[in-house]
Enzyme design. Structure first.
Site, PDB file in Angstrom:
ATOM      1  N   HIS A  91      -3.013  -3.028  -4.050  1.00 15.21           N
ATOM      2  CA  HIS A  91      -2.648  -1.619  -3.911  1.00 15.21           C
ATOM      3  C   HIS A  91      -2.780  -0.895  -5.241  1.00 15.21           C
ATOM      4  O   HIS A  91      -2.456  -1.459  -6.293  1.00 15.21           O
ATOM      5  CB  HIS A  91      -1.205  -1.473  -3.413  1.00 15.21           C
ATOM      6  CG  HIS A  91      -0.965  -2.008  -2.037  1.00 15.21           C
ATOM      7  ND1 HIS A  91      -0.788  -3.342  -1.791  1.00 15.21           N
ATOM      8  CD2 HIS A  91      -0.874  -1.378  -0.838  1.00 15.21           C
ATOM      9  CE1 HIS A  91      -0.601  -3.527  -0.485  1.00 15.21           C
ATOM     10  NE2 HIS A  91      -0.640  -2.353   0.116  1.00 15.21           N
ATOM     11  N   ASP A 102      -5.512  -0.492  -1.545  1.00 18.14           N
ATOM     12  CA  ASP A 102      -4.892   0.370  -0.544  1.00 18.14           C
ATOM     13  C   ASP A 102      -3.955   1.429  -1.118  1.00 18.14           C
ATOM     14  O   ASP A 102      -3.390   1.273  -2.200  1.00 18.14           O
ATOM     15  CB  ASP A 102      -4.080  -0.478   0.441  1.00 18.14           C
ATOM     16  CG  ASP A 102      -4.939  -1.183   1.459  1.00 18.14           C
ATOM     17  OD1 ASP A 102      -6.148  -1.359   1.209  1.00 18.14           O
ATOM     18  OD2 ASP A 102      -4.401  -1.575   2.515  1.00 18.14           O
ATOM     19  N   ASP A 103      -3.786   2.485  -0.309  1.00 18.15           N
ATOM     20  CA  ASP A 103      -2.714   3.482  -0.387  1.00 18.15           C
ATOM     21  C   ASP A 103      -2.954   4.609  -1.378  1.00 18.15           C
ATOM     22  O   ASP A 103      -2.150   5.528  -1.448  1.00 18.15           O
ATOM     23  CB  ASP A 103      -1.350   2.850  -0.689  1.00 18.15           C
ATOM     24  CG  ASP A 103      -0.876   1.909   0.399  1.00 18.15           C
ATOM     25  OD1 ASP A 103      -1.598   1.756   1.408  1.00 18.15           O
ATOM     26  OD2 ASP A 103       0.204   1.312   0.246  1.00 18.15           O
ATOM     27  N   HIS A 135       0.269   6.861   6.539  1.00 18.79           N
ATOM     28  CA  HIS A 135       0.659   5.463   6.373  1.00 18.79           C
ATOM     29  C   HIS A 135       1.886   5.108   7.211  1.00 18.79           C
ATOM     30  O   HIS A 135       2.858   4.518   6.728  1.00 18.79           O
ATOM     31  CB  HIS A 135       0.897   5.138   4.905  1.00 18.79           C
ATOM     32  CG  HIS A 135       0.830   3.665   4.609  1.00 18.79           C
ATOM     33  ND1 HIS A 135       1.898   2.813   4.800  1.00 18.79           N
ATOM     34  CD2 HIS A 135      -0.165   2.899   4.125  1.00 18.79           C
ATOM     35  CE1 HIS A 135       1.567   1.586   4.455  1.00 18.79           C
ATOM     36  NE2 HIS A 135       0.299   1.613   4.035  1.00 18.79           N
ATOM     37  N   HIS A 192      -7.196   5.016   5.807  1.00 20.87           N
ATOM     38  CA  HIS A 192      -5.904   4.336   5.925  1.00 20.87           C
ATOM     39  C   HIS A 192      -4.859   5.263   6.553  1.00 20.87           C
ATOM     40  O   HIS A 192      -3.652   5.115   6.298  1.00 20.87           O
ATOM     41  CB  HIS A 192      -5.452   3.862   4.545  1.00 20.87           C
ATOM     42  CG  HIS A 192      -4.512   2.690   4.561  1.00 20.87           C
ATOM     43  ND1 HIS A 192      -4.531   1.694   5.515  1.00 20.87           N
ATOM     44  CD2 HIS A 192      -3.513   2.341   3.687  1.00 20.87           C
ATOM     45  CE1 HIS A 192      -3.607   0.803   5.253  1.00 20.87           C
ATOM     46  NE2 HIS A 192      -2.964   1.170   4.151  1.00 20.87           N
TER      47      HIS A 192
END
Length: 260
Positions: free
Chosen positions: A228, A81-82, A136, A132
């Site tokens: 992540h 993620d991210d 965020h 995503h």
């Protein structure tokens, strides 16, 4: 599904996304695992006329939150993620290659827009993309439907453009902040809402050994594991993946993608 604590970098991303953000407040709290009951079909609303990719009809997918693996009962879904991030994404990609592992990269729209070559590298290596959101925002389940639309559809556009035309196949709400509306909207755009079963909690930087122990202890909870590659210093994540990936294979697991 536990909600992530807000990270310091989130504020910077929100600020970067203000140019495309429609701010509106609405009190509509909902748990990430809730199923829509009588939810109406959302109408796509975006912050700019070109925010939705002009790709014709997109096949709708299921709107419930996916956890299972396409690889069956012994399948594991590694999700990252991210990102993308120029310091950490290449290292994660190399580890995945070394361990013959495919993963799903849940990308933040502004990050994808900033590093399109990394998005293309992810696709070229055979991994899948996941939306995503633009910035965020872990509180987006308390915001208006217009705001949720902007966050999802603008990020879809950013990721698709950065990839060279490959669309995200999943949608993961930041911190698990799903709503019935956001899930239905993502599903209508061909993006299956994506949850997780094992949270390495690498965003807390507890140490690689602790992260490895968490995965080993909790993998029986289900196949989708959360790591992540951005949002902070990720050397511990890289070290944990270096140990976790071969261990999972030694236990008889195979690596695949979440169901759609």
């Amino acid at each position: 599904m536990a909600r992530h604590q807000a990270r310091g970098w989130q504020g910077r991303l929100v600020a970067a996304a203000l140019g495309v953000t429609v701010m509106a407040a609405a009190a509509s709290l909902w748990t990430a695992q809730a199923d829509p009951v009588g939810a109406r079909q959302p109408q796509a609303r975006v912050s700019a006329p070109d925010a939705q990719p002009q790709d014709g009809q997109v096949a709708k997918v299921a709107a419930d939150i996916a956890h299972a693996s396409e690889s069956g009962d012994r399948g594991v879904n590694i999700t990252i993620d991210d990102g993308p991030d120029p310091a950490w994404t290449p290292q994660v990609l190399q580890l995945l290659k070394d361990n013959d592992t495919k993963a799903t990269f849940c990308m933040v729209g502004t990050q994808a827009q900033a590093y399109p070559d990394l998005v293309k590298d992810v696709v070229a290596a055979g991994h899948r993309l996941c939306n995503h959101t633009v910035s965020h925002d872990t509180t987006m389940d308390t915001k208006s439907e217009a705001y949720q639309s902007q966050q999802i559809l603008d990020a879809e556009r950013m990721i698709t453009e950065a990839s060279g035309g490959v669309r995200p196949q999943y949608y993961r709400a930041p911190g698990g902040a799903f709503t019935p509306y956001s899930r239905e909207l993502a599903a209508s755009r061909g993006m299956r809402p994506l949850g997780w079963n094992v949270d390495s909690r690498d965003f807390e930087r507890p140490g690689a050994d602790t992260m490895v122990a968490t995965v080993k202890r909790e993998i029986s909870n289900g196949p989708t594991v959360l790591f992540h590659d951005a949002g902070g210093e990720r050397s511990q994540t890289v070290a944990a993946l270096r140990e976790v990936l071969p261990w999972l294979r030694q236990q008889g697991y195979s690596f695949g993608f979440p169901v759609r």
